[in-house]
Motif scaffolding. Structure first.
Motif, PDB file in Angstrom:
ATOM      1  N   ARG A 206       0.803  -1.226   0.000  1.00 52.63           N
ATOM      2  CA  ARG A 206       0.000   0.000   0.000  1.00 52.63           C
ATOM      3  C   ARG A 206       0.835   1.276   0.000  1.00 52.63           C
ATOM      4  NH1 ARG A 206      -2.712  -3.778   2.892  1.00 52.63           N
ATOM      5  NH2 ARG A 206      -4.897  -4.132   2.312  1.00 52.63           N
ATOM      6  N   ASN A 207       2.156   1.144   0.118  1.00 55.74           N
ATOM      7  CA  ASN A 207       2.996   2.323   0.227  1.00 55.74           C
ATOM      8  C   ASN A 207       4.337   2.075  -0.422  1.00 55.74           C
ATOM      9  OD1 ASN A 207       5.021   4.185   1.760  1.00 55.74           O
ATOM     10  ND2 ASN A 207       3.012   5.055   2.174  1.00 55.74           N
ATOM     11  N   ALA A 208       4.945   3.140  -0.941  1.00 58.40           N
ATOM     12  CA  ALA A 208       6.234   2.997  -1.615  1.00 58.40           C
ATOM     13  C   ALA A 208       7.329   2.546  -0.672  1.00 58.40           C
ATOM     14  CB  ALA A 208       6.627   4.336  -2.253  1.00 58.40           C
ATOM     15  N   GLY A 209       7.171   2.839   0.610  1.00 60.50           N
ATOM     16  CA  GLY A 209       8.237   2.508   1.549  1.00 60.50           C
ATOM     17  C   GLY A 209       9.406   3.460   1.408  1.00 60.50           C
ATOM     18  N   ASN A 210      10.550   3.076   1.964  1.00 59.57           N
ATOM     19  CA  ASN A 210      11.718   3.947   1.912  1.00 59.57           C
ATOM     20  C   ASN A 210      12.890   3.313   1.175  1.00 59.57           C
ATOM     21  OD1 ASN A 210      12.207   1.995   3.770  1.00 59.57           O
ATOM     22  ND2 ASN A 210      12.702   3.356   5.478  1.00 59.57           N
ATOM     23  N   GLY A 211      12.620   2.306   0.355  1.00 62.81           N
ATOM     24  CA  GLY A 211      13.672   1.685  -0.447  1.00 62.81           C
ATOM     25  C   GLY A 211      13.826   2.416  -1.756  1.00 62.81           C
ATOM     26  N   ALA A 212      14.483   3.578  -1.719  1.00 60.20           N
ATOM     27  CA  ALA A 212      14.508   4.491  -2.866  1.00 60.20           C
ATOM     28  C   ALA A 212      15.431   3.985  -3.970  1.00 60.20           C
ATOM     29  CB  ALA A 212      14.944   5.883  -2.407  1.00 60.20           C
ATOM     30  N   ILE A 213      14.840   3.403  -5.008  1.00 56.57           N
ATOM     31  CA  ILE A 213      15.568   2.965  -6.201  1.00 56.57           C
ATOM     32  C   ILE A 213      14.623   3.069  -7.384  1.00 56.57           C
ATOM     33  CG2 ILE A 213      14.981   0.535  -5.769  1.00 56.57           C
ATOM     34  CD1 ILE A 213      17.700  -0.211  -7.033  1.00 56.57           C
ATOM     35  N   GLU A 214      15.120   3.553  -8.530  1.00 58.15           N
ATOM     36  CA  GLU A 214      14.267   3.729  -9.703  1.00 58.15           C
ATOM     37  C   GLU A 214      15.121   3.991 -10.938  1.00 58.15           C
ATOM     38  OE1 GLU A 214      11.777   6.965  -8.508  1.00 58.15           O
ATOM     39  OE2 GLU A 214      13.338   8.483  -8.699  1.00 58.15           O
ATOM     40  N   ALA A 215      14.443   4.354 -12.054  1.00 62.49           N
ATOM     41  CA  ALA A 215      15.074   4.830 -13.286  1.00 62.49           C
ATOM     42  C   ALA A 215      16.126   3.874 -13.844  1.00 62.49           C
ATOM     43  CB  ALA A 215      15.692   6.205 -13.055  1.00 62.49           C
TER      44      ALA A 215
END
Length: 327
Positions: A206-215
């Motif tokens: 339900r949430n993106a969380g804090n595992g910041a990875i993308e692109a």
């Protein structure tokens, strides 16, 4: 290596520790570039997908956006998003057509979808210039999928098989084999998680969380598939912490390992580039080869211009063990 026309921006840009020179850098977010004939084009995030052209890679002309009105499928598949607010394009050339993948999403949610448009030419003055929208390619649904269908990148392997990599937060970066027309996942294709970062929350799907990875961006060099990703946080102006990491694999489906041997889907990644006092956060990169030289194209947040996102180019070299480095 994915198929594309030779691309290079010789726009005079500063090193990560220097300041930009004239002519001024154009303000973009999530840029990709390609050349047709003697004209260079930049596509980027924005209403209708923003587009610029240049004859010399220094002086840029803003063209009309790709879409005057939002593709109809985006309003049906993702009604919560702002109409015609399209993100993170990816442009390449295959079999006589330009393939433009793009994202429709709601910021901070995985109510997201990736679409495709094709064109026979990139020259707006050409009477044949027309973006034919091919519709929805893949979609993520809140509360159902633990992945996010944004930030697409097309990779065509040595057997001419197309693969789409994408993803942001949630369970990380995904990879799926496409059908022959490159318009949808192949029948019975598996979704592969090829990179992720640990999450310390417990909010589930339900949430993106804090595992910041993308692109993600895939690039083949000397027998390895290199997976470039952006980690930490974009979109915060001078407070952005974006940076570029990489891992590599002999197989397109992984596992992708960093320089220490840690798998990227277990939080690994070798640093390639990070921000400094002049450019507060750098990321959402692509890699292009021109005349046997490789270049990193990305955006950075300009501390001297109120944190505006600008187009930046750096040469990308390879050390003796085959890892990419920025001089």
């Amino acid at each position: 290596m994915r198929s594309f026309l030779p691309v290079l921006c010789l726009l005079v840009a500063c090193l990560a520790t220097g300041r930009a020179q004239t002519p001024p850098l154009i303000s973009v977010h999530d840029p990709v570039m390609i050349r047709q004939d003697s004209t260079y084009y930049v596509f980027a995030t924005g209403r209708g997908l923003r587009l610029w052209s240049s004859p010399d890679r220094q002086h840029w002309k803003a063209e009309k956006p790709v879409f005057d009105t939002p593709p109809a499928w985006t309003l049906q598949a993702n009604p919560a998003t702002r109409p015609n607010d399209l993100w993170a394009p990816d442009i390449s050339y295959h079999n006589g057509l330009y393939y433009l993948y793009y994202s429709s999403s709601v910021f901070g949610k995985n109510s997201s979808a990736i679409g495709l448009a094709t064109n026979t030419t990139l020259h707006p003055a050409d009477p044949n210039y027309h973006w034919a929208d091919r519709g929805l390619v893949i979609q993520s649904v809140p509360g159902q999928d633990n992945w996010n269908a944004i930030d697409p990148n097309l990779f065509v392997d040595d057997e001419k098989q197309g693969w789409l990599t994408f993803g942001s937060f949630w369970s990380g970066i995904q990879l799926v084999r496409l059908n022959d027309s490159l318009t949808a996942p192949a029948a019975n294709a598996n979704l592969h998680t090829i990179a992720s970062r640990p999450r310390t929350d417990s909010t589930g799907v339900r949430n993106a969380g804090n595992g910041a990875i993308e692109a993600p961006f895939l690039f083949k060099h000397n027998g390895y598939h290199y997976l470039f990703v952006s980690v930490d946080y974009c979109c915060r102006g001078v407070n952005s912490t974006y940076k570029i990491w990489v891992g590599r694999s002999k197989k397109i489906t992984g596992p992708y390992l960093d320089q220490s041997g840690k798998q990227m889907k277990q939080g690994g990644g070798t640093p390639v580039l990070q921000g400094d006092a002049n450019w507060q956060g750098v990321g959402h990169n692509a890699v292009y080869t021109v005349n046997n030289a490789d270049y990193l194209i990305y955006h950075g947040y300009d501390a001297a211009d109120k944190g505006k996102s600008k187009l930046l180019i750096r040469e990308l070299r390879w050390d003796k063990t085959g890892w990419p480095v920025v001089p």
